[in-house]
Design a protein around this motif. Structure first.
Motif, PDB file in Angstrom:
ATOM      1  N   PHE A   1       0.849  -1.185   0.000  1.00 47.75           N
ATOM      2  CA  PHE A   1       0.000   0.000   0.000  1.00 47.75           C
ATOM      3  C   PHE A   1       0.881   1.230   0.000  1.00 47.75           C
ATOM      4  CE2 PHE A   1       0.714  -1.394   4.297  1.00 47.75           C
ATOM      5  CZ  PHE A   1       1.070  -0.240   4.964  1.00 47.75           C
ATOM      6  N   ARG A   2       0.318   2.324  -0.434  1.00 47.70           N
ATOM      7  CA  ARG A   2       1.061   3.569  -0.543  1.00 47.70           C
ATOM      8  C   ARG A   2       0.927   4.347   0.749  1.00 47.70           C
ATOM      9  NH1 ARG A   2      -0.196   8.996  -2.209  1.00 47.70           N
ATOM     10  NH2 ARG A   2      -2.379   8.409  -2.165  1.00 47.70           N
TER      11      ARG A   2
ATOM     12  N   GLY B   1       2.312  12.574  -5.389  1.00 45.87           N
ATOM     13  CA  GLY B   1       0.901  12.289  -5.149  1.00 45.87           C
ATOM     14  C   GLY B   1       0.187  11.776  -6.387  1.00 45.87           C
ATOM     15  N   VAL B   2       0.903  11.673  -7.512  1.00 51.81           N
ATOM     16  CA  VAL B   2       0.323  11.174  -8.759  1.00 51.81           C
ATOM     17  C   VAL B   2       0.260   9.651  -8.677  1.00 51.81           C
ATOM     18  CG1 VAL B   2       0.635  10.992 -11.261  1.00 51.81           C
ATOM     19  CG2 VAL B   2       1.236  13.114 -10.074  1.00 51.81           C
ATOM     20  N   LEU B   3      -0.932   9.116  -8.917  1.00 55.05           N
ATOM     21  CA  LEU B   3      -1.122   7.669  -8.877  1.00 55.05           C
ATOM     22  C   LEU B   3      -1.388   7.142 -10.276  1.00 55.05           C
ATOM     23  CD1 LEU B   3      -3.411   7.244  -5.736  1.00 55.05           C
ATOM     24  CD2 LEU B   3      -0.942   6.927  -5.900  1.00 55.05           C
ATOM     25  N   LEU B   4      -0.704   6.057 -10.640  1.00 58.40           N
ATOM     26  CA  LEU B   4      -0.930   5.407 -11.928  1.00 58.40           C
ATOM     27  C   LEU B   4      -2.041   4.365 -11.819  1.00 58.40           C
ATOM     28  CD1 LEU B   4       2.797   4.899 -12.956  1.00 58.40           C
ATOM     29  CD2 LEU B   4       1.257   6.760 -13.604  1.00 58.40           C
ATOM     30  N   GLY B   5      -2.338   3.983 -10.622  1.00 62.71           N
ATOM     31  CA  GLY B   5      -3.391   3.023 -10.316  1.00 62.71           C
ATOM     32  C   GLY B   5      -3.623   3.087  -8.821  1.00 62.71           C
ATOM     33  N   PRO B   6      -4.585   2.322  -8.324  1.00 64.01           N
ATOM     34  CA  PRO B   6      -4.812   2.321  -6.881  1.00 64.01           C
ATOM     35  C   PRO B   6      -3.547   1.890  -6.130  1.00 64.01           C
ATOM     36  CG  PRO B   6      -6.471   1.013  -8.034  1.00 64.01           C
ATOM     37  CD  PRO B   6      -5.451   1.410  -9.038  1.00 64.01           C
ATOM     38  N   GLU B   7      -3.087   2.728  -5.223  1.00 62.17           N
ATOM     39  CA  GLU B   7      -1.911   2.435  -4.395  1.00 62.17           C
ATOM     40  C   GLU B   7      -0.612   2.293  -5.199  1.00 62.17           C
ATOM     41  OE1 GLU B   7      -2.125   2.500  -1.061  1.00 62.17           O
ATOM     42  OE2 GLU B   7      -4.275   2.804  -1.195  1.00 62.17           O
TER      43      GLU B   7
END
Length: 112
Positions: free
Chosen positions: A59-60, A68-74
């Motif tokens: 998990f992130r 804070g940029v997410l490529l996908g969940p977590e």
């Protein structure tokens, strides 16, 4: 939101490129094979991460130094660059160790 961690990863990747170029370890030895190996390693670790995220193992964590940029969940943007650095460092380390061993063996043969 900050990009400090991403910047640190990019600086570290730049260092790997400089070492690679200086000693012809990986991309400067055979660019096609290097791209294939690095790409395969990256894909493997991304799939590993996706599996870990899906099973709840990875998990992130929140941090003030990440974008804070997410490529996908977590799955933060920085993870891709971290995995690239991990693979590139491992391959440079292996190629560097091989280079050192080959040079030591050739010096030993010259002395005999």
């Amino acid at each position: 939101m900050s990009a400090l961690y991403l910047l640190a990863l990019l600086v570290s990747l730049s260092g790997m490129v400089v070492l690679d170029r200086r000693f012809a370890l990986f991309f400067w030895r055979d660019a096609r094979r290097a791209a294939t190996v690095l790409g395969a390693g990256l894909v493997l670790f991304v799939l590993w991460d996706i599996t870990g995220i899906a099973t709840g193992v990875f998990f992130r964590g929140e941090s003030a130094i990440t974008t804070g940029v997410l490529l996908g969940p977590e799955f933060p943007l920085e993870e891709i660059f971290f995995l690239l650095l991990l693979c590139y460092s491992a391959i440079n380390l292996f190629a560097g160790a091989e280079l050192i061993l080959v040079r030591r063996r050739s010096r030993g043969r010259q002395r005999s």
